[in-house]
Design a protein around this motif. Structure first.
Motif, PDB file in Angstrom:
ATOM      1  N   ILE A 143       0.848  -1.190   0.000  1.00 25.61           N
ATOM      2  CA  ILE A 143       0.000   0.000   0.000  1.00 25.61           C
ATOM      3  C   ILE A 143       0.882   1.237   0.000  1.00 25.61           C
ATOM      4  O   ILE A 143       1.948   1.251   0.618  1.00 25.61           O
ATOM      5  N   GLU A 145       0.812   5.839  -0.670  1.00 30.03           N
ATOM      6  CA  GLU A 145       0.072   7.083  -0.874  1.00 30.03           C
ATOM      7  C   GLU A 145       0.865   7.969  -1.817  1.00 30.03           C
ATOM      8  O   GLU A 145       2.080   8.122  -1.681  1.00 30.03           O
ATOM      9  N   LYS A 149      -3.700  10.262  -2.823  1.00 31.56           N
ATOM     10  CA  LYS A 149      -4.491   9.060  -3.098  1.00 31.56           C
ATOM     11  C   LYS A 149      -3.757   7.829  -2.551  1.00 31.56           C
ATOM     12  O   LYS A 149      -2.525   7.799  -2.525  1.00 31.56           O
ATOM     13  N   ILE A 150      -4.532   6.845  -2.154  1.00 30.85           N
ATOM     14  CA  ILE A 150      -3.975   5.613  -1.606  1.00 30.85           C
ATOM     15  C   ILE A 150      -4.209   4.475  -2.596  1.00 30.85           C
ATOM     16  O   ILE A 150      -5.319   4.311  -3.118  1.00 30.85           O
ATOM     17  N   TYR A 151      -3.155   3.709  -2.848  1.00 28.85           N
ATOM     18  CA  TYR A 151      -3.211   2.615  -3.811  1.00 28.85           C
ATOM     19  C   TYR A 151      -2.743   1.313  -3.162  1.00 28.85           C
ATOM     20  O   TYR A 151      -1.849   1.325  -2.313  1.00 28.85           O
ATOM     21  N   GLU A 152      -3.328   0.209  -3.603  1.00 23.61           N
ATOM     22  CA  GLU A 152      -2.865  -1.116  -3.202  1.00 23.61           C
ATOM     23  C   GLU A 152      -2.375  -1.865  -4.432  1.00 23.61           C
ATOM     24  O   GLU A 152      -2.988  -1.791  -5.495  1.00 23.61           O
ATOM     25  N   ILE A 204      -0.500   3.927   6.570  1.00 25.89           N
ATOM     26  CA  ILE A 204      -1.307   4.304   5.408  1.00 25.89           C
ATOM     27  C   ILE A 204      -2.562   3.440   5.350  1.00 25.89           C
ATOM     28  O   ILE A 204      -3.660   3.920   5.049  1.00 25.89           O
ATOM     29  N   TRP A 205      -2.412   2.161   5.661  1.00 25.07           N
ATOM     30  CA  TRP A 205      -3.560   1.249   5.672  1.00 25.07           C
ATOM     31  C   TRP A 205      -4.555   1.667   6.753  1.00 25.07           C
ATOM     32  O   TRP A 205      -5.764   1.701   6.514  1.00 25.07           O
ATOM     33  N   LYS A 208      -6.372   4.691   5.529  1.00 28.29           N
ATOM     34  CA  LYS A 208      -7.357   4.345   4.495  1.00 28.29           C
ATOM     35  C   LYS A 208      -8.667   3.892   5.126  1.00 28.29           C
ATOM     36  O   LYS A 208      -9.747   4.351   4.736  1.00 28.29           O
ATOM     37  N   TRP A 209      -8.559   3.016   6.119  1.00 27.41           N
ATOM     38  CA  TRP A 209      -9.782   2.465   6.693  1.00 27.41           C
ATOM     39  C   TRP A 209     -10.458   3.433   7.644  1.00 27.41           C
ATOM     40  O   TRP A 209     -11.674   3.375   7.839  1.00 27.41           O
ATOM     41  N   GLU A 212     -12.475   5.299   5.228  1.00 27.10           N
ATOM     42  CA  GLU A 212     -13.598   4.461   4.812  1.00 27.10           C
ATOM     43  C   GLU A 212     -14.684   4.452   5.885  1.00 27.10           C
ATOM     44  O   GLU A 212     -15.883   4.548   5.576  1.00 27.10           O
TER      45      GLU A 212
END
Length: 257
Positions: A143, A145, A149-152, A204-205, A208-209, A212
């Protein structure tokens, strides 16, 4: 020499040395051009579904004088690949539903393919589920940033005798002694990532949550304003979903301590 974004650089680092690559939705053929220039690969297909991006890819390849190494092709998904032509496929910058659909529709084109490197923008669980249901073992999750934006990035290999049964183990329900009441089942592992749900989770994970959760809470509050029975049911479902996700985050933070 091509300079990649942080996201594409991390994808490039996961392409095996000497791979024969198909980059689907190639975005100006940046990734294949970089990999050839770095001596990591000698052959790649740059697939595009529209003529405009294809023209851009062809110009990139021409400017780099790599016409003998990179083949820009027009087609939908894996239509640009012949069975046995490549052994590694990258698909990046699309929704997880679209990536899963491309892989499903092109399953007959995956003959000889050993590595999948996939970067869904959203809907990562759809990609994980497709991999599990179609004989691919998820080997890593990363993961990052970039530009807010955050990407996996999900990497997978074919299931073989050597890794047989590992996919089932990877998604097996789990608990941690710090919070034995929190069951992390297959559904949560699919959604949040089996490698991410580990002690010392990525900041970062976690971020992200948390974002969310904030979005789900906003939706729940809007539903709470309605008197319709269907809204009450949806609100209850969302409240339960929020509790489950929050339980995982709390559990991981306790395990980390």
């Amino acid at each position: 020499m091509i300079k990649l974004s942080k996201r594409l650089q991390m994808i490039a680092e996961r392409v095996p040395q000497g791979a024969r690559l198909a980059d689907i939705g190639s975005d100006h053929a940046l990734l294949p051009t970089y990999l050839v220039q770095q001596g990591m690969i000698s052959f790649a297909i740059a697939g595009e579904v529209n003529s405009g991006p294809l023209d851009a890819a062809m110009k990139q390849v021409s400017d780099a004088k790599l016409e003998n190494n990179i083949s820009p092709r027009l087609g939908n998904g894996l239509e640009v690949v012949e069975p046995g032509e490549v052994n590694t496929i990258t698909i990046a910058g699309m929704g997880g539903s679209l990536i899963a659909s491309i892989l499903e529709q092109g399953k007959h084109k995956l003959e000889g393919v050993k590595h999948l490197i996939l970067q869904p923008n959203v809907g990562e669980e759809m990609v994980r589920r497709w991999l599990l249901e179609n004989g691919w073992f998820l080997t890593s999750e990363t993961i990052l940033e970039e530009d807010g934006k955050i990407y996996e990035i999900l990497t997978a290999v074919r299931e073989t005798e050597e890794n047989e049964g590992k996919s089932v183990q990877l998604y097996a329900s789990r608990t941690y002694e710090q919070m034995p009441e929190t069951l992390i089942d297959q559904e949560l592992l699919m959604r949040m990532g089996p490698y991410f749900i580990q002690p010392n989770p990525s900041k970062i994970w976690i971020a992200k949550w948390q974002m969310e959760l904030a979005q789900l809470e906003r939706i729940r509050q809007n539903l709470a304003k309605s008197d319709m029975p269907v809204s009450r049911q949806k609100e209850e479902e969302l409240a339960n979903e929020i509790r489950r996700i929050q339980g995982v985050l709390t559990c991981m933070q306790k395990v980390q301590q």
